[in-house]
Design a protein around this motif. Structure first.
Motif, mmCIF file in Angstrom:
data_model
loop_
_atom_site.group_PDB
_atom_site.id
_atom_site.type_symbol
_atom_site.label_atom_id
_atom_site.label_comp_id
_atom_site.label_asym_id
_atom_site.label_seq_id
_atom_site.Cartn_x
_atom_site.Cartn_y
_atom_site.Cartn_z
ATOM 1 N N LEU A 90 0.919 -1.160 -0.019
ATOM 2 C CA LEU A 90 0.042 -0.099 0.107
ATOM 3 C C LEU A 90 0.763 1.159 0.072
ATOM 4 C CD1 LEU A 90 -2.979 0.539 2.074
ATOM 5 C CD2 LEU A 90 -1.380 2.449 2.273
ATOM 6 N N GLU B 147 5.796 3.653 1.079
ATOM 7 C CA GLU B 147 4.808 2.170 0.765
ATOM 8 C C GLU B 147 5.243 1.771 2.074
ATOM 9 O OE1 GLU B 147 4.675 -0.462 -2.939
ATOM 10 O OE2 GLU B 147 6.401 -0.936 -1.738
ATOM 11 N N ALA C 137 -3.460 0.277 -3.550
ATOM 12 C CA ALA C 137 -3.242 -1.186 -2.855
ATOM 13 C C ALA C 137 -3.057 -2.192 -3.758
ATOM 14 C CB ALA C 137 -3.839 -1.396 -1.508
ATOM 15 N N GLN D 71 0.168 -3.607 -6.815
ATOM 16 C CA GLN D 71 0.187 -2.267 -6.503
ATOM 17 C C GLN D 71 0.538 -1.261 -7.463
ATOM 18 O OE1 GLN D 71 3.034 -0.043 -5.273
ATOM 19 N NE2 GLN D 71 1.465 1.564 -5.397
#
Length: 348
Positions: A161, A207, A253, A286
């Motif tokens: 994410l 991240e 994500a 992602q």
């Protein structure tokens, strides 16, 4: 919330045992009555809970002012605060439990012993608490047991994410200001991760990598619910972010499930490393969010671990060859039905 409850239970048990041990070691055997042991145990529980509260405060966002100082100064402030709070609690509990005024004999005799015993117990507790914060409770246990001394395969769910638009934000706000935003962002989403059983494996730039072990009964909504809870948390704090940073962070994500090889790596600084195709695919998912314009992408492997839910919209995006991978993978965009409805109503 889940972490706080667990910590409270551990502290209460530790304080209970510590209070009984103190009574056994330091007090006159002629005073070894059930009532006195109960008083000592209650005294110990109160001191342990207060000690835990001090640690929780200094690990919360409220204590950000302390972390702006050099580490030596921070450590000194934390130590003084711990000593003062424990001293006040010890004196207050003495008055409450034994229903008498504080006398010089107690100040000169039992009080130093109580303080020394309490502060002595706080050292291993502080060490364990900080190690748990650094590595995660489950990971710390496995490291202590030597589970990852040699590479081992595990079935894992991975979540990659990242913050949307961090590069443009850095240009507009400056790198230091964006780092403050990232620090706040990572702090604010942590409770959602922990409360849904996730473990933060690493922070890499803008991240965060989160992981779950796949157990014998893998069907679970907790993986998706974690992402939805993060979204809800950011929505709750939207006004705070606008006031402090002039923007509300958004994220993209990717989630995938499969075999991961885990091993301790390094020498001067050892850490757990994750290897394998599962890690690479999750990272590519992602990144693919930006290509297809979706906030959350999951693989077919991850989707098979999820129970059916009428409140979740699953949009098949077909079989796709992700960058750097020859074999195609089934990709699905996932969103909450109520969130999608709200967006349509807002745009109409």
């Amino acid at each position: 919330m889940r972490r706080s409850v667990t910590l409270t239970i551990v502290l209460a048990i530790t304080g209970l045992l510590g209070g009984g041990l103190f009574r056994y070691i330091f007090n006159d055997p002629s005073e070894a009555s059930v009532a006195n042991y109960l008083r000592s145990c209650t005294h110990g529980v109160a001191l342990a809970l207060v000690m835990g509260s001090v640690h929780l405060y200094f690990s919360s966002r409220s204590s950000a002012w302390v972390r702006r100082w050099p580490f030596v100064v921070e450590l000194l402030i934390r130590s003084i605060t711990m000593a003062v709070v424990l001293a006040i609690t010890a004196i207050a509990m003495e008055v409450i439990l034994y229903d008498h005024r504080i006398e010089f004999g107690w100040i000169a005799g039992d009080f130093p012993k109580i303080m020394g015993f309490s502060l002595g117990l706080s050292v291993p507790f502080s060490t364990a608490y900080e190690l748990t914060r650094m590595t995660g409770g489950r990971t710390l246990l496995h490291v202590l047991l030597g589970r990852y001394r040699r590479p081992i395969r595990e079935q894992r769910v991975l979540l990659f994410l990242d913050l949307v638009g961090s590069t443009s934000l850095a240009e507009a706000m400056g790198e230091l200001r964006v780092q403050e935003l990232l620090t706040r962002f990572f702090f604010d989403i942590d409770e959602a991760i922990v409360s849904h059983g996730g473990e933060v494996h690493a922070y890499v730039g803008d991240e965060v990598i989160v992981t779950w072990p796949v157990n014998a009964s893998p069907s679970s909504r907790r993986y998706l619910d974690c992402v939805f809870a993060i979204d809800d948390r950011l929505a709750e704090l939207a006004d705070d972010y606008r006031w402090e940073f002039g923007t509300v962070p958004a994220f993209r994500a990717g989630m995938h499930a499969g075999t991961v090889v885990i091993s301790e790596c390094g020498d001067s600084r050892r850490q757990l490393a994750y290897f394998g195709d599962t890690v690479n695919v999750t990272a590519r998912l992602q990144q693919h969010c930006k290509v297809v314009g979706r906030a959350l992408l999951v693989s077919g492997e991850l989707l098979r671990l999820l129970p059916e839910d009428a409140n979740v919209i699953i949009e098949p995006l077909g079989s796709t060859r992700l960058r750097g991978r020859a074999a195609p993978i089934e990709i699905f965009a996932v969103a909450r039905r109520e969130a999608a409805t709200a967006r349509r109503q807002a745009s109409s």
